[in-house]
Scaffold this motif. Structure first.
Motif, PDB file in Angstrom:
ATOM      1  N   UNK A   1       0.842  -1.200   0.000  1.00 58.79           N
ATOM      2  CA  UNK A   1       0.000   0.000   0.000  1.00 58.79           C
ATOM      3  C   UNK A   1       0.876   1.249   0.000  1.00 58.79           C
ATOM      4  N   UNK A   2       0.402   2.238  -0.711  1.00 61.52           N
ATOM      5  CA  UNK A   2       1.138   3.484  -0.864  1.00 61.52           C
ATOM      6  C   UNK A   2       0.390   4.572  -0.096  1.00 61.52           C
ATOM      7  N   UNK A   3       1.138   5.482   0.500  1.00 60.34           N
ATOM      8  CA  UNK A   3       0.533   6.606   1.205  1.00 60.34           C
ATOM      9  C   UNK A   3      -0.076   7.546   0.172  1.00 60.34           C
ATOM     10  N   UNK A   4      -1.388   7.730   0.254  1.00 63.46           N
ATOM     11  CA  UNK A   4      -2.105   8.528  -0.740  1.00 63.46           C
ATOM     12  C   UNK A   4      -2.412   9.914  -0.194  1.00 63.46           C
ATOM     13  N   UNK A   5      -2.863  10.775  -1.085  1.00 68.71           N
ATOM     14  CA  UNK A   5      -3.169  12.150  -0.685  1.00 68.71           C
ATOM     15  C   UNK A   5      -4.315  12.203   0.319  1.00 68.71           C
ATOM     16  N   UNK A   6      -5.296  11.356   0.160  1.00 65.30           N
ATOM     17  CA  UNK A   6      -6.444  11.418   1.066  1.00 65.30           C
ATOM     18  C   UNK A   6      -6.144  10.816   2.444  1.00 65.30           C
ATOM     19  N   UNK A   7      -4.990  10.203   2.614  1.00 63.27           N
ATOM     20  CA  UNK A   7      -4.612   9.703   3.939  1.00 63.27           C
ATOM     21  C   UNK A   7      -4.314  10.836   4.914  1.00 63.27           C
ATOM     22  N   UNK A   8      -4.016  12.008   4.395  1.00 56.42           N
ATOM     23  CA  UNK A   8      -3.754  13.151   5.270  1.00 56.42           C
ATOM     24  C   UNK A   8      -5.011  13.609   6.001  1.00 56.42           C
ATOM     25  N   UNK A   9      -6.190  13.220   5.507  1.00 53.45           N
ATOM     26  CA  UNK A   9      -7.430  13.598   6.181  1.00 53.45           C
ATOM     27  C   UNK A   9      -7.545  12.978   7.571  1.00 53.45           C
ATOM     28  N   UNK A  10      -6.811  11.897   7.811  1.00 49.44           N
ATOM     29  CA  UNK A  10      -6.829  11.282   9.139  1.00 49.44           C
ATOM     30  C   UNK A  10      -6.215  12.203  10.194  1.00 49.44           C
ATOM     31  N   UNK A  11      -5.330  13.077   9.759  1.00 52.86           N
ATOM     32  CA  UNK A  11      -4.666  13.991  10.683  1.00 52.86           C
ATOM     33  C   UNK A  11      -5.421  15.305  10.868  1.00 52.86           C
ATOM     34  N   UNK A  12      -6.547  15.451  10.219  1.00 51.07           N
ATOM     35  CA  UNK A  12      -7.309  16.697  10.275  1.00 51.07           C
ATOM     36  C   UNK A  12      -7.813  17.043  11.682  1.00 51.07           C
ATOM     37  N   UNK A  13      -8.343  16.103  12.479  1.00 48.43           N
ATOM     38  CA  UNK A  13      -8.755  16.476  13.847  1.00 48.43           C
ATOM     39  C   UNK A  13      -7.601  17.000  14.696  1.00 48.43           C
ATOM     40  N   UNK A  14      -6.423  16.388  14.549  1.00 49.99           N
ATOM     41  CA  UNK A  14      -5.258  16.881  15.287  1.00 49.99           C
ATOM     42  C   UNK A  14      -4.885  18.287  14.841  1.00 49.99           C
ATOM     43  N   UNK A  15      -4.850  18.508  13.540  1.00 52.12           N
ATOM     44  CA  UNK A  15      -4.463  19.824  13.035  1.00 52.12           C
ATOM     45  C   UNK A  15      -5.450  20.909  13.448  1.00 52.12           C
ATOM     46  N   UNK A  16      -6.730  20.591  13.423  1.00 49.19           N
ATOM     47  CA  UNK A  16      -7.739  21.572  13.833  1.00 49.19           C
ATOM     48  C   UNK A  16      -7.606  21.885  15.316  1.00 49.19           C
ATOM     49  N   UNK A  17      -7.520  20.852  16.144  1.00 51.95           N
ATOM     50  CA  UNK A  17      -7.445  21.074  17.591  1.00 51.95           C
ATOM     51  C   UNK A  17      -6.141  21.770  17.975  1.00 51.95           C
ATOM     52  N   UNK A  18      -5.044  21.367  17.347  1.00 46.00           N
ATOM     53  CA  UNK A  18      -3.747  21.978  17.649  1.00 46.00           C
ATOM     54  C   UNK A  18      -3.728  23.443  17.234  1.00 46.00           C
ATOM     55  N   UNK A  19      -4.262  23.740  16.051  1.00 47.94           N
ATOM     56  CA  UNK A  19      -4.278  25.135  15.601  1.00 47.94           C
ATOM     57  C   UNK A  19      -5.209  25.985  16.465  1.00 47.94           C
ATOM     58  N   UNK A  20      -6.305  25.411  16.919  1.00 50.45           N
ATOM     59  CA  UNK A  20      -7.197  26.169  17.802  1.00 50.45           C
ATOM     60  C   UNK A  20      -6.556  26.440  19.159  1.00 50.45           C
ATOM     61  N   UNK A  21      -5.767  25.508  19.662  1.00 47.61           N
ATOM     62  CA  UNK A  21      -5.100  25.757  20.946  1.00 47.61           C
ATOM     63  C   UNK A  21      -3.980  26.776  20.801  1.00 47.61           C
ATOM     64  N   UNK A  22      -3.349  26.829  19.641  1.00 48.40           N
ATOM     65  CA  UNK A  22      -2.297  27.821  19.422  1.00 48.40           C
ATOM     66  C   UNK A  22      -2.904  29.213  19.254  1.00 48.40           C
ATOM     67  N   UNK A  23      -3.990  29.307  18.485  1.00 52.03           N
ATOM     68  CA  UNK A  23      -4.598  30.604  18.190  1.00 52.03           C
ATOM     69  C   UNK A  23      -5.339  31.159  19.402  1.00 52.03           C
ATOM     70  N   UNK A  24      -6.104  30.327  20.053  1.00 49.30           N
ATOM     71  CA  UNK A  24      -6.944  30.799  21.170  1.00 49.30           C
ATOM     72  C   UNK A  24      -6.209  30.769  22.443  1.00 49.30           C
TER      73      UNK A  24
END
Length: 115
Positions: free
Chosen positions: A92-115
């Protein structure tokens, strides 16, 4: 007494977790598979910092660090999934849509940095 032992346990778990994750991340053997395992272990080590602050009642002194470490809880599940998938399906190859799995982390991390 039990609070001190629990804090000591989480502190030792953090040190061992960081050491293990860096050993796995920087190993030359099977880098594509070991990257997600190392990132998974790193996120668990950061979550151990969160648990250490929680058990030692120190989070009132460092509320920003407490919130940033809390966001790494969302990083462990995608890393574990992608590691298991890479082990079970070696072609199996790492595909572009596999990055969507990291979206909750990125959203929560960016919200904690901004707020």
């Amino acid at each position: 007494m039990i609070d001190i032992l629990l804090s000591l346990f989480f502190f030792i778990a953090t040190i061992v977790g960081f050491a293990t994750s860096f050993m796995v991340l920087f190993s030359r053997k099977n880098y594509s598979k070991s990257f997600f395992l190392g990132l998974f272990l790193f996120s668990l080590a950061v979550v151990s910092i969160y648990n250490f602050y929680l058990s030692a009642n120190v989070f009132k002194d460092f509320p920003d660090l407490f919130m940033i470490t809390k966001s790494f809880i969302f990083l462990s599940a995608p890393c574990a999934f992608l590691y298991v998938r890479s082990v079970l399906f070696p072609n199996s190859v790492f595909k572009k849509h596999d990055w969507f799995h990291f979206l909750p982390f990125l959203i929560y991390f960016s919200l904690t940095i901004v707020v």
